[in-house]
Motif scaffolding. Structure first.
Motif, PDB file in Angstrom:
ATOM      1  N   LEU A  35     -13.391   2.376  -3.763  1.00  0.00           N
ATOM      2  CA  LEU A  35     -12.145   1.768  -3.081  1.00  0.00           C
ATOM      3  C   LEU A  35     -11.958   0.011  -2.968  1.00  0.00           C
ATOM      4  CD1 LEU A  35     -11.354   4.181   0.009  1.00  0.00           C
ATOM      5  CD2 LEU A  35     -10.142   3.867  -2.077  1.00  0.00           C
ATOM      6  N   VAL A  57      -9.126   9.323   3.179  1.00  0.00           N
ATOM      7  CA  VAL A  57      -9.509   8.661   4.296  1.00  0.00           C
ATOM      8  C   VAL A  57     -10.551   9.472   5.082  1.00  0.00           C
ATOM      9  CG1 VAL A  57      -9.066   7.657   6.552  1.00  0.00           C
ATOM     10  CG2 VAL A  57      -7.574   7.189   4.645  1.00  0.00           C
ATOM     11  N   CYS A  65     -13.655   9.664  -2.714  1.00  0.00           N
ATOM     12  CA  CYS A  65     -13.367   8.727  -2.395  1.00  0.00           C
ATOM     13  C   CYS A  65     -14.584   8.043  -1.729  1.00  0.00           C
ATOM     14  CB  CYS A  65     -12.259   8.795  -0.941  1.00  0.00           C
ATOM     15  SG  CYS A  65     -10.827   9.223  -1.712  1.00  0.00           S
ATOM     16  N   TYR A  70      -3.743  11.076   0.912  1.00  0.00           N
ATOM     17  CA  TYR A  70      -4.205   9.656   1.706  1.00  0.00           C
ATOM     18  C   TYR A  70      -5.090  10.052   2.975  1.00  0.00           C
ATOM     19  CZ  TYR A  70      -4.638   6.013   4.716  1.00  0.00           C
ATOM     20  OH  TYR A  70      -4.857   4.708   5.631  1.00  0.00           O
ATOM     21  N   CYS A 106     -15.809   1.799   6.938  1.00  0.00           N
ATOM     22  CA  CYS A 106     -14.747   2.608   6.364  1.00  0.00           C
ATOM     23  C   CYS A 106     -13.258   1.899   6.672  1.00  0.00           C
ATOM     24  CB  CYS A 106     -14.714   3.936   6.620  1.00  0.00           C
ATOM     25  SG  CYS A 106     -15.916   4.840   6.039  1.00  0.00           S
ATOM     26  N   ASN A 108       1.013  -1.133   0.073  1.00  0.00           N
ATOM     27  CA  ASN A 108      -0.033  -0.064   0.068  1.00  0.00           C
ATOM     28  C   ASN A 108       1.008   1.076  -0.068  1.00  0.00           C
ATOM     29  OD1 ASN A 108      -2.297  -1.185  -0.055  1.00  0.00           O
ATOM     30  ND2 ASN A 108      -3.140  -0.807   2.004  1.00  0.00           N
ATOM     31  N   ILE A 163     -10.347   0.594   4.531  1.00  0.00           N
ATOM     32  CA  ILE A 163      -8.890   1.132   4.249  1.00  0.00           C
ATOM     33  C   ILE A 163      -7.726  -0.011   4.816  1.00  0.00           C
ATOM     34  CG2 ILE A 163      -9.685   3.537   4.682  1.00  0.00           C
ATOM     35  CD1 ILE A 163      -8.620   3.102   7.753  1.00  0.00           C
TER      36      ILE A 163
END
Length: 309
Positions: free
Chosen positions: A183, A97, A178, A93, A159, A4, A163
């Motif tokens: 995702l 998020v 996002c 990022y 979420c 990642n 992630i």
């Protein structure tokens, strides 16, 4: 964590970058809609707070709805406008998020809040003599708090699971912001658990609320048909029609995005649907309630008499 690495560095939001002319048009439209959204929802919150006649359960929940819509659009629109005018289309990022958690939480909160508003309309039409007793301030606060808490909980669960998925260097999001389904599609591992969990969340926050709302309006319709006078029926229908229009628009678009299989829609369909329920629908709410509601229009006349509302 190595898988990642690019994920940690940020994302590339492709949006409508493959069609520059459309992107310019959408930039102008989204900017106008965002400004009108701010004005419209802030106006609803202001008049509902100032005018004593609007200190009722209906407008208390409407204020919550306007605040949710205001926050939801602000979570998406400014970043989207910035990305559209940026050459590299990059988003950090942390920003992605944060947007993921906030948008999911606010969207889920609105799903429950619309059910609460349907119950309020049921009590007003079907139990008018007991309305003040049923919808007492403590219950209203509890229902609103439940809506906000449920949004927070589902956001933390959904979420956080999203992630944690390894993306193996895939950091290009072919979307406008996002969002969980987008995702999940980037993951380079089996996402069956995440997809099943998302489906369960959709059932809880989409299917169940819609079913409860339809049930409420079934009872409301029966009660309206029992009213003998035409003026009485029109008044009863008027108290519910605005909420019903908002329900149809909001649930219709978000259900298409979250419950329809991704393979059955084009990538541009998903982008436009997301754009609709994050930017367009929040603007329709204050317009619908303002244009169709005599109490709100009366409060606006008192607030800005020289404008001739």
């Amino acid at each position: 964590m190595e898988q990642n690495s690019s994920f940690q560095e940020g994302f590339i939001l492709l949006g409508f970058s493959d069609r520059p002319q459309l992107e310019i048009i959408l930039f102008v439209v989204i900017l106008i809609f965002y400004i009108l959204n701010l004005v419209g929802n802030m106006t609803i919150i202001l008049v509902s707070s100032i005018d004593p006649k609007l200190h009722t359960p209906m407008y208390f929940f409407l204020t919550n709805l306007s605040f949710v819509d205001l926050c939801l659009t602000t979570t998406v629109a400014p970043q989207l406008l910035f990305t559209m005018r940026s050459k590299d289309k990059a988003m950090s990022y942390i920003g992605c998020v944060a947007q993921l958690y906030v948008a999911m939480g606010l969207g889920s909160t609105e799903c429950i809040l619309l059910v609460v508003m349907a119950y309020d309309r049921y009590a007003a039409v079907c139990r008018p003599l007991h309305y003040a007793v049923i919808m007492h301030p403590r219950l209203c606060l509890s229902l609103a708090a439940t809506a906000w808490l449920s949004g927070l909980v589902t956001s933390l669960i959904q979420c956080t699971l999203t992630i944690q998925l390894p993306l193996c260097g895939h950091n290009q999001l072919d979307h406008i912001f996002c969002e969980v389904p987008v995702l999940i599609k980037l993951a380079c591992v089996d996402t069956t658990f995440n997809e099943d969990e998302l489906f369960v969340a959709c059932v809880v926050f989409l299917v169940v609320p819609v079913s409860l709302i339809l049930l409420s309006y079934g009872y409301i319709t029966q009660a309206i048909l029992r009213i003998k006078s035409a003026s009485g029926r029109r008044k009863a229908f008027g108290t519910c029609s605005s909420h019903l229009v908002v329900v149809i628009i909001f649930y219709g678009t978000i259900t298409f995005m979250y419950l329809q299989p991704a393979k059955s829609r084009s990538k541009d369909q998903g982008k436009f649907i997301s754009l609709f329920y994050t930017v367009v629908t929040p603007l329709l709410n204050p317009l619908i309630y303002t244009l169709r509601n005599k109490d709100v229009k009366g409060a606006l006349r008192k607030l800005i008499p020289e404008k001739g509302y």
